[in-house]
Design a protein around this motif. Structure first.
Motif, PDB file in Angstrom:
ATOM      1  N   PRO A  25     179.482  11.242  19.526  1.00  0.00           N
ATOM      2  CA  PRO A  25     178.112  11.426  20.008  1.00  0.00           C
ATOM      3  C   PRO A  25     177.146  11.846  18.899  1.00  0.00           C
ATOM      4  O   PRO A  25     175.986  11.428  18.901  1.00  0.00           O
ATOM      5  N   THR A  26     177.608  12.636  17.947  1.00  0.00           N
ATOM      6  CA  THR A  26     176.736  13.078  16.865  1.00  0.00           C
ATOM      7  C   THR A  26     176.259  11.889  16.035  1.00  0.00           C
ATOM      8  O   THR A  26     175.101  11.835  15.633  1.00  0.00           O
ATOM      9  N   LEU A  27     177.128  10.930  15.793  1.00  0.00           N
ATOM     10  CA  LEU A  27     176.752   9.738  15.035  1.00  0.00           C
ATOM     11  C   LEU A  27     175.664   8.957  15.764  1.00  0.00           C
ATOM     12  O   LEU A  27     174.672   8.541  15.158  1.00  0.00           O
ATOM     13  N   VAL A  28     175.823   8.785  17.060  1.00  0.00           N
ATOM     14  CA  VAL A  28     174.825   8.047  17.847  1.00  0.00           C
ATOM     15  C   VAL A  28     173.494   8.799  17.832  1.00  0.00           C
ATOM     16  O   VAL A  28     172.435   8.188  17.678  1.00  0.00           O
ATOM     17  N   ARG A  29     173.536  10.110  17.946  1.00  0.00           N
ATOM     18  CA  ARG A  29     172.294  10.901  17.912  1.00  0.00           C
ATOM     19  C   ARG A  29     171.583  10.786  16.567  1.00  0.00           C
ATOM     20  O   ARG A  29     170.353  10.666  16.505  1.00  0.00           O
ATOM     21  N   VAL A  30     172.345  10.840  15.480  1.00  0.00           N
ATOM     22  CA  VAL A  30     171.749  10.750  14.140  1.00  0.00           C
ATOM     23  C   VAL A  30     171.126   9.367  13.940  1.00  0.00           C
ATOM     24  O   VAL A  30     170.007   9.255  13.436  1.00  0.00           O
ATOM     25  N   VAL A  31     171.839   8.317  14.337  1.00  0.00           N
ATOM     26  CA  VAL A  31     171.296   6.959  14.209  1.00  0.00           C
ATOM     27  C   VAL A  31     170.037   6.820  15.054  1.00  0.00           C
ATOM     28  O   VAL A  31     169.027   6.260  14.613  1.00  0.00           O
ATOM     29  N   TRP A  32     170.065   7.348  16.267  1.00  0.00           N
ATOM     30  CA  TRP A  32     168.892   7.284  17.157  1.00  0.00           C
ATOM     31  C   TRP A  32     167.715   8.022  16.525  1.00  0.00           C
ATOM     32  O   TRP A  32     166.594   7.523  16.539  1.00  0.00           O
ATOM     33  N   LEU A  33     167.964   9.186  15.947  1.00  0.00           N
ATOM     34  CA  LEU A  33     166.903   9.956  15.307  1.00  0.00           C
ATOM     35  C   LEU A  33     166.321   9.207  14.122  1.00  0.00           C
ATOM     36  O   LEU A  33     165.102   9.136  13.960  1.00  0.00           O
ATOM     37  N   ILE A  34     167.174   8.633  13.294  1.00  0.00           N
ATOM     38  CA  ILE A  34     166.692   7.872  12.138  1.00  0.00           C
ATOM     39  C   ILE A  34     165.860   6.673  12.591  1.00  0.00           C
ATOM     40  O   ILE A  34     164.783   6.416  12.052  1.00  0.00           O
ATOM     41  N   LEU A  35     166.344   5.954  13.594  1.00  0.00           N
ATOM     42  CA  LEU A  35     165.584   4.810  14.109  1.00  0.00           C
ATOM     43  C   LEU A  35     164.265   5.249  14.739  1.00  0.00           C
ATOM     44  O   LEU A  35     163.285   4.503  14.725  1.00  0.00           O
ATOM     45  N   SER A  36     164.221   6.458  15.275  1.00  0.00           N
ATOM     46  CA  SER A  36     162.997   6.970  15.896  1.00  0.00           C
ATOM     47  C   SER A  36     161.921   7.301  14.869  1.00  0.00           C
ATOM     48  O   SER A  36     160.747   7.398  15.215  1.00  0.00           O
ATOM     49  N   LEU A  37     162.317   7.482  13.632  1.00  0.00           N
ATOM     50  CA  LEU A  37     161.348   7.785  12.584  1.00  0.00           C
ATOM     51  C   LEU A  37     160.556   6.557  12.151  1.00  0.00           C
ATOM     52  O   LEU A  37     159.473   6.677  11.598  1.00  0.00           O
ATOM     53  N   PHE A  38     161.103   5.370  12.390  1.00  0.00           N
ATOM     54  CA  PHE A  38     160.420   4.130  12.065  1.00  0.00           C
ATOM     55  C   PHE A  38     159.523   3.733  13.228  1.00  0.00           C
ATOM     56  O   PHE A  38     159.781   4.109  14.376  1.00  0.00           O
ATOM     57  N   PRO A  39     158.471   2.958  12.938  1.00  0.00           N
ATOM     58  CA  PRO A  39     157.603   2.518  14.038  1.00  0.00           C
ATOM     59  C   PRO A  39     158.388   1.712  15.069  1.00  0.00           C
ATOM     60  O   PRO A  39     159.230   0.891  14.729  1.00  0.00           O
ATOM     61  N   GLY A  40     158.134   2.005  16.301  1.00  0.00           N
ATOM     62  CA  GLY A  40     158.819   1.308  17.382  1.00  0.00           C
ATOM     63  C   GLY A  40     158.927   2.190  18.602  1.00  0.00           C
ATOM     64  O   GLY A  40     158.613   3.375  18.569  1.00  0.00           O
ATOM     65  N   PRO A  41     159.387   1.616  19.669  1.00  0.00           N
ATOM     66  CA  PRO A  41     159.401   2.321  20.958  1.00  0.00           C
ATOM     67  C   PRO A  41     160.696   3.076  21.253  1.00  0.00           C
ATOM     68  O   PRO A  41     161.141   3.110  22.394  1.00  0.00           O
TER      69      PRO A  41
END
Length: 62
Positions: A25-41
């Motif tokens: 779960p930590t890996l998925v959260r980190v990837v989600w956080l990184i992707l959230s920093l880029f423009p997008g929904p």
């Protein structure tokens, strides 16, 4: 796919995705956080998943 009861920080969405994919779960959260920093929904997608993904039953084990 269910929202996780076991790996829950906010709504259990990332934990549920991690359970489904067999990832930590930590890996998925980190990837989600990184992707959230880029423009997008990504945050909008998280809220939508929070609404449409059912909560895992109490007896559900992944």
């Amino acid at each position: 796919m269910y929202r996780s009861n076991e790996h829950k920080m906010l709504a259990g969405v990332c934990g549920g995705i991690a359970d489904k994919l067999g990832l930590p779960p930590t890996l998925v959260r980190v990837v989600w956080l990184i992707l959230s920093l880029f423009p997008g929904p990504m945050w909008v997608l998280y809220v939508v998943l929070w609404i449409i993904m059912p909560q895992a039953p109490k007896s559900y084990t992944h």
